[in-house]
Write an enzyme that holds these catalytic residues in place. Structure first.
Site, PDB file in Angstrom:
ATOM      1  N   HIS A 126     128.117 106.269 -33.872  1.00 17.29           N
ATOM      2  CA  HIS A 126     128.834 105.625 -34.990  1.00 17.29           C
ATOM      3  C   HIS A 126     130.237 106.198 -35.202  1.00 17.29           C
ATOM      4  O   HIS A 126     131.017 105.626 -35.967  1.00 17.29           O
ATOM      5  CB  HIS A 126     128.042 105.756 -36.292  1.00 17.29           C
ATOM      6  CG  HIS A 126     126.733 105.027 -36.279  1.00 17.29           C
ATOM      7  ND1 HIS A 126     126.635 103.691 -35.964  1.00 17.29           N
ATOM      8  CD2 HIS A 126     125.465 105.449 -36.528  1.00 17.29           C
ATOM      9  CE1 HIS A 126     125.357 103.318 -36.021  1.00 17.29           C
ATOM     10  NE2 HIS A 126     124.627 104.367 -36.355  1.00 17.29           N
ATOM     11  N   ASP A 163     119.686 102.363 -29.024  1.00 21.96           N
ATOM     12  CA  ASP A 163     119.432 102.724 -30.423  1.00 21.96           C
ATOM     13  C   ASP A 163     119.312 101.434 -31.250  1.00 21.96           C
ATOM     14  O   ASP A 163     119.941 100.424 -30.927  1.00 21.96           O
ATOM     15  CB  ASP A 163     120.602 103.569 -30.937  1.00 21.96           C
ATOM     16  CG  ASP A 163     120.360 104.197 -32.303  1.00 21.96           C
ATOM     17  OD1 ASP A 163     120.047 105.397 -32.343  1.00 21.96           O
ATOM     18  OD2 ASP A 163     120.491 103.487 -33.325  1.00 21.96           O
ATOM     19  N   HIS A 165     120.482 100.773 -34.031  1.00 19.56           N
ATOM     20  CA  HIS A 165     121.743 100.475 -34.716  1.00 19.56           C
ATOM     21  C   HIS A 165     122.841 100.238 -33.679  1.00 19.56           C
ATOM     22  O   HIS A 165     122.845 100.867 -32.626  1.00 19.56           O
ATOM     23  CB  HIS A 165     122.131 101.642 -35.637  1.00 19.56           C
ATOM     24  CG  HIS A 165     121.072 101.973 -36.636  1.00 19.56           C
ATOM     25  ND1 HIS A 165     120.220 103.051 -36.483  1.00 19.56           N
ATOM     26  CD2 HIS A 165     120.713 101.341 -37.768  1.00 19.56           C
ATOM     27  CE1 HIS A 165     119.375 103.077 -37.515  1.00 19.56           C
ATOM     28  NE2 HIS A 165     119.652 102.045 -38.304  1.00 19.56           N
ATOM     29  N   ASP A 247     115.048 104.863 -32.487  1.00 20.50           N
ATOM     30  CA  ASP A 247     114.701 104.322 -33.801  1.00 20.50           C
ATOM     31  C   ASP A 247     114.375 102.830 -33.780  1.00 20.50           C
ATOM     32  O   ASP A 247     114.127 102.239 -34.834  1.00 20.50           O
ATOM     33  CB  ASP A 247     115.801 104.636 -34.838  1.00 20.50           C
ATOM     34  CG  ASP A 247     117.200 104.450 -34.309  1.00 20.50           C
ATOM     35  OD1 ASP A 247     117.360 103.925 -33.183  1.00 20.50           O
ATOM     36  OD2 ASP A 247     118.158 104.838 -35.009  1.00 20.50           O
TER      37      ASP A 247
HETATM   38 ZN   LIG Z   1     120.119 104.542 -34.987  1.00 16.95          ZN
END
Ligand SMILES: [Zn+2]
Length: 310
Positions: A126, A163, A165, A247
């Site tokens: 991120h 991931d 995200h 995740d």
């Molecule tokens: Zn994540």
């Protein structure tokens, strides 16, 4: 040829405070899961510190100074944003996390190992060129990709991110970097709300595959094969970095995809197949998310089994 495992004690000392999902127990659980006879063949290495020059390929000088100047005194916490917390050891941990990926790229490029897994935190995907966010300080995967290109002369470097995200930071950094490819599967409409299919990059190629909440193994495997692996093969990478977040597992508390541990072995093997075809088997994987500790440990085991060729 061997598989390397990079980590460092500083990554366990990066303290995000009570009740934070991105906690030190994530890493201690992973390291415990990689003990035992099955994982004896891993070559264990201490992660070095990334240099300023290495970090500056992906980040502005302002960002490096902003993060490193924010390191609080011992016993205190500093919130860089509501999610992203630093303790006294966080500066070193962030430099070791990035340094692990750089060292792994060096070792794999030199043929000292076939591939590597960097068990480090804080995670990175991120973190944008000029911003920390979402538990991430420096973008470990992008730093590794740009190191592979600029220090070793690889011309087609891919970062594949499973991931749950979207790696907005990796996309932000690589968007206009020639010779790079970023491919991501992630839950749609989840944090950080980027990664729409129409985000396709500038000089770097971006391939984004959002999956509806509730998607499971079948939906994931289909798009991973048909879109991510297909486009990756067309790109014909000569080096692959994996942003290995776990995740998307059904048990994870932070998102709503429904992958099983075996899906992480399957996805890793698909990427290893591409690496065998065009990248001389060169793969460096770095830990991103994964917040249910038993699912995280089991998923990392499957991922590393694949790297070891088990
Ligand atoms: Zn994540």
């Amino acid at each position: 040829m061997a598989t390397l495992l990079y980590t460092h004690p500083a990554c366990l000392q990066h303290d995000t405070g009570e009740y934070h999902p991105e906690c030190a127990e994530r890493l201690s659980t992973i390291l415990a899961a990689l003990e035992g006879e099955e994982f004896m063949a891993l070559l264990r290495e201490e992660a070095p510190l990334a240099s300023r020059e290495q970090l500056l390929r992906a980040h502005t000088a302002h960002h490096l100074d902003h993060v490193l100047d924010a390191v609080p005194p011992s016993g205190e916490h500093h919130h860089i944003d509501p999610d992203t917390v630093m303790s006294a050891q966080s500066g070193e941990a962030a430099l070791r996390a990035a340094g692990a990926v750089v060292a792994a790229v060096d070792a794999v490029a030199a043929g000292q190992a076939r591939n590597a897994f960097c068990a480090v935190r804080p995670p990175g995907h991120h973190a944008e060129r000029d911003a920390a966010m979402g538990f991430c300080l420096f973008n470990n995967a992008a730093i590794g990709a740009l190191h592979a290109r600029d220090a070793h002369g690889f011309q087609r470097v891919a970062v594949i991110d499973f991931d749950v995200h979207h790696g907005n930071g990796s996309q932000h950094i690589l968007w206009d970097e020639p010779g790079t490819f970023y491919g991501s599967t992630h839950q749609e409409h989840a944090y950080p709300n980027t990664g729409l299919a129409e985000e396709t990059g500038g000089k770097g190629r971006m391939v984004n595959v959002p999956l509806p909440a509730g998607s499971g193994s079948d939906e994931f495997r289909q798009v991973f094969d048909d879109i991510i692996v297909h486009r990756l093969k067309e790109f014909a990478p000569d080096f692959i970095i994996i942003s290995a977040g776990f995740d998307a597992h059904a048990a994870d508390p932070l998102a709503h995809l429904r992958l099983k541990t075996s899906d992480f072995k399957w996805a890793t093997e698909r990427l290893l197949d591409v690496a065998a075809a065009s990248a001389g088997n060169r793969v460096v994987s770095v830990l991103e998310g994964g917040y249910d500790l038993p699912a995280l440990a089991a998923s990392v085991r499957e991922h590393v089994r694949a790297l070891l060729g088990h």
